[in-house]
Motif scaffolding. Structure first.
Motif, PDB file in Angstrom:
ATOM      1  N   ARG A   1       0.825  -1.206   0.000  1.00  0.00           N
ATOM      2  CA  ARG A   1       0.000   0.000   0.000  1.00  0.00           C
ATOM      3  C   ARG A   1       0.859   1.255   0.000  1.00  0.00           C
ATOM      4  NH1 ARG A   1      -3.362   0.361   5.753  1.00  0.00           N
ATOM      5  NH2 ARG A   1      -1.572   0.214   7.134  1.00  0.00           N
ATOM      6  N   ALA A   2       2.057   1.176   0.580  1.00  0.00           N
ATOM      7  CA  ALA A   2       2.874   2.385   0.665  1.00  0.00           C
ATOM      8  C   ALA A   2       3.458   2.788  -0.687  1.00  0.00           C
ATOM      9  CB  ALA A   2       3.992   2.207   1.693  1.00  0.00           C
TER      10      ALA A   2
ATOM     11  N   LEU B   1       1.133   9.702  -5.340  1.00  0.00           N
ATOM     12  CA  LEU B   1       1.496  11.077  -4.988  1.00  0.00           C
ATOM     13  C   LEU B   1       2.436  11.717  -6.005  1.00  0.00           C
ATOM     14  CD1 LEU B   1       2.366  11.536  -1.231  1.00  0.00           C
ATOM     15  CD2 LEU B   1       0.423  12.436  -2.497  1.00  0.00           C
ATOM     16  N   GLY B   2       3.341  10.916  -6.554  1.00  0.00           N
ATOM     17  CA  GLY B   2       4.303  11.446  -7.512  1.00  0.00           C
ATOM     18  C   GLY B   2       3.595  12.109  -8.690  1.00  0.00           C
ATOM     19  N   ASP B   3       2.607  11.400  -9.257  1.00  0.00           N
ATOM     20  CA  ASP B   3       1.848  11.950 -10.380  1.00  0.00           C
ATOM     21  C   ASP B   3       1.162  13.250  -9.993  1.00  0.00           C
ATOM     22  OD1 ASP B   3       2.536   9.637 -11.634  1.00  0.00           O
ATOM     23  OD2 ASP B   3       0.629   8.627 -11.252  1.00  0.00           O
TER      24      ASP B   3
ATOM     25  N   GLY C   1      -1.374  12.859   1.096  1.00  0.00           N
ATOM     26  CA  GLY C   1       0.026  12.704   1.493  1.00  0.00           C
ATOM     27  C   GLY C   1       0.168  12.255   2.941  1.00  0.00           C
ATOM     28  N   ALA C   2      -0.800  12.616   3.777  1.00  0.00           N
ATOM     29  CA  ALA C   2      -0.747  12.165   5.177  1.00  0.00           C
ATOM     30  C   ALA C   2      -0.962  10.655   5.235  1.00  0.00           C
ATOM     31  CB  ALA C   2      -1.802  12.902   6.002  1.00  0.00           C
ATOM     32  N   ILE C   3      -1.932  10.174   4.479  1.00  0.00           N
ATOM     33  CA  ILE C   3      -2.171   8.723   4.398  1.00  0.00           C
ATOM     34  C   ILE C   3      -0.892   8.034   3.947  1.00  0.00           C
ATOM     35  CG2 ILE C   3      -3.504   6.921   3.221  1.00  0.00           C
ATOM     36  CD1 ILE C   3      -5.236   8.554   5.037  1.00  0.00           C
ATOM     37  N   SER C   4      -0.255   8.641   2.957  1.00  0.00           N
ATOM     38  CA  SER C   4       0.956   8.057   2.398  1.00  0.00           C
ATOM     39  C   SER C   4       2.094   8.038   3.427  1.00  0.00           C
ATOM     40  CB  SER C   4       1.314   8.865   1.156  1.00  0.00           C
ATOM     41  OG  SER C   4       2.568   8.541   0.703  1.00  0.00           O
ATOM     42  N   ALA C   5       2.210   9.091   4.228  1.00  0.00           N
ATOM     43  CA  ALA C   5       3.228   9.111   5.289  1.00  0.00           C
ATOM     44  C   ALA C   5       2.919   8.052   6.342  1.00  0.00           C
ATOM     45  CB  ALA C   5       3.287  10.498   5.936  1.00  0.00           C
ATOM     46  N   PHE C   6       1.654   7.963   6.733  1.00  0.00           N
ATOM     47  CA  PHE C   6       1.284   7.044   7.825  1.00  0.00           C
ATOM     48  C   PHE C   6       1.348   5.578   7.377  1.00  0.00           C
ATOM     49  CE2 PHE C   6      -1.749  10.676   9.288  1.00  0.00           C
ATOM     50  CZ  PHE C   6      -0.681  11.384   9.795  1.00  0.00           C
TER      51      PHE C   6
END
Lengths: 401, 401
Positions: free
Chosen positions: B9-10, B15-17, B124-129
């Motif tokens: 999932r990470a 996000l890059g796109d 991005g927060a989801i992605s960090a967590f």
């Protein structure tokens, strides 16, 4: 609120202290700090001014998570010259090599998975990996690199996911892995299906002899993740590192990087790219090598003069560190603490994954002046003699009663 | 070699796109990109040149893992003006706010621990967590912030470790949490022993009305970890963010940062410090507010003219985003994909932790020119009308047979 389980060991790494500037009256052999007189200040100023002047404003905007492509192309050419099959697509920019280690462990390590590290090893690598709660197996470092017999034993006994090695001028021992061992390591990694992290920040800083091929060059099965940095050859304050690996792995590391910090500073990457375009990096590195070779010689001479005959001094062919093994009666944790006002030292225990060796010292010779290296060796000599005298006295006392 | 369980999932975060520059012919309402015409290029050039000119070389050396202290002092004064009880010791510098989110989750979250996020929230927060494998509970966002009844229900039913909120000009809905709800949130956090992450990157960008106190200011029990950034008010390409919290928490976050990337670029932090010393940040922000208010107005007007009566347009008082809810028959994932050559869009599903809502759109109004905003709204209008027409046709077909 309770912290996560990883937090206890991950916050207790002492790395911050290690990179601190020396205090007044203190001579530092501790952190792997370059000589500040050798930073190409004028050239970097010009390069960053040019990067700043871009009229599109792209140097200030969000950018490419993989990092400024022209810089990746320049780095690929530098690596190709060294035999590494890199392209812009097989490179991702990171915040120093340190972030590359974090992202690689993030990609592979579930809690409890095994990472093989050299014993001793770079303490910052332990600190990067700790977040992902691995099990460590330490494999002894011999004068020609990791003990391959011990490595095979570990690989036979446990499922290992990653092997972390610094084959050139190892941190902390300064040793170079032999060509034979490089080939054996790759064969073992293939046989046991393990990935190798080749950390190469010192590779360009050889003071005698010629470099052996990288593991990355010798690798025939995409098992090597190559980590490198501008910190030792240009300036650590830029925080410019990179990782080179199979393009699919790079894609996944870049996706993980977006979660970690979105991307690196495009301004900084453009500045470094401009520096590389306008300057002769080889000439700069030649100047570093000339200077650091003298400092290495000064430190080895200073230690030869000051250390007891029972000490083992490893004189390296390159890199930043001399490794010193003192008699086992001397605890370098205690020594580093007692003499910290005059000498900043990295006790060997910091470089063992289980912190279970106490008679080693990693001595960085790059930051201090040659005069300070001499004085520092004298101070260290006094400290060691004092510690040995104390040891002997206590033993005699114990026997007398 | 198998990846870690977290990796699937990470690495799949997209996000890059999202932060990519628009292609030719494409108008972007996607990433939260500042207007490149508003970067203070000249002032930053002068400030970085001054930082570069330091004769000690300290700007290129390893430095303080917490970040250049004079900058932390300047930021503390800026936060104090806003009622936040910050000092240099309660602030740690990070690679944008994104790294602060990574480090906070790293500090607190064991796999399976619960994080409450707003639904919808910043992708991005989801992605960090995600790296730390939490369980998410989404609490709906109302026009005055998180639904406190729903939040209490979640807190009663589950042990929650962290609540993540963007109280000012929420990403993606643009809403502001009311003073009442701020107080309720703090009381709930205290009652249930939960930490709050207050993410405030848009707080200085209010276009109407006056700001409410931060959660950090209202907090009486050291439960708020305040995250902020220069990305929206100065330049994202610098990657300068910070976290303010109780000094003990900061110490632990800094220790974790050394594992993640050793430290931020001291050159960059010195450059930003110099910029703040030599320039009037308030005047710069006033210019941003003037410009972005006009763009917001243009987008709201464009959407009013183009959207069907069944669409809900959230016109924000500040920040970067208008939130649009379309009839549930319209799937914005499909819409974003089909029209991507002419419009870059963030489908609402990216902003829900379980990606289970499909009729929202987050529209960034800061990057495009006013003309492009108008044209983009027309394109979006055509796309929505087309999607509605298609939906109706299919229904009628289905009934006819």
């Amino acid at each position: 609120m309770d912290y996560a389980e990883r937090t206890q060991r991950a916050t207790d790494n002492g790395l911050g202290d290690l990179l601190a500037a020396p205090t007044k009256n203190q001579i530092s052999f501790a952190g792997g700090l370059p000589d500040p007189k050798l930073f190409p200040q004028q050239e970097l100023s010009v390069a960053f001014a040019a990067a700043m002047a871009n009229s599109t404003g792209d140097q200030f905007q969000y950018s490419d998570a993989q990092g400024f492509r022209p810089l990746r192309e320049q780095l690929a050419r530098l690596l190709q010259r060294d035999g590494v099959r890199a392209t812009a697509d097989t490179i991702a920019m990171t915040q120093g090599a340190q972030q590359a280690l974090d992202l690689i462990a993030r990609l592979y390590i579930n809690p409890g998975d095994t990472i093989v590290v050299e014993a001793p090893t770079y303490p910052g690598a332990i600190s990067a990996f700790d977040t992902y709660e691995p099990h460590y197996e330490g494999v002894p470092v011999q004068s020609d690199g990791m003990d391959m017999v011990a490595l095979r034993r570990v690989l036979t006994e446990r499922r290992v996911k990653l092997i972390y090695t610094v084959p050139d001028f190892q941190n902390p021992t300064g040793t170079v892995m032999s060509l034979n061992k490089r080939r054996t390591l790759l064969a073992l990694a293939r046989e046991f299906d393990v990935m190798i992290i080749e950390d190469a920040p010192y590779r360009w800083l050889r003071y005698n002899g010629i470099n052996l091929p990288t593991l990355s060059e010798l690798d025939q099965s995409d098992r090597v993740i190559f980590v490198d940095s501008m910190s030792k050859v240009l300036a650590p304050g830029l925080r410019v590192g990179w990782v080179h690996a199979d393009a699919e792995i790079i894609k996944d590391l870049v996706a993980l990087k977006t979660g970690a910090d979105l991307e690196s500073s495009t301004l900084t990457l453009r500045g470094v790219s401009q520096y590389l375009a306008d300057n002769d990096l080889d000439a700069h590195i030649a100047a570093l090598r000339h200077n650091y070779a003298q400092k290495r010689d000064a430190m080895v001479a200073g230690l030869r003069a000051e250390m007891p005959g029972t000490a083992i001094i490893s004189a390296p062919q390159g890199g930043f560190f001399v490794w010193l093994e003192l008699p086992t009666t001397i605890n370098t944790d205690v020594l580093a603490r007692e003499y910290k006002d005059e000498l900043a030292l990295v006790p060997g225990s910091m470089t063992y994954p289980l912190h279970d060796h106490h008679n080693g010292l990693r001595l960085a010779f790059t930051h201090a002046s040659i005069d300070d290296i001499k004085t520092g060796c004298q101070r260290l000599g006094r400290a060691v003699r004092q510690a040995m005298a104390n040891t002997v006295t206590i033993r005699n006392d114990a026997q007398a009663h």
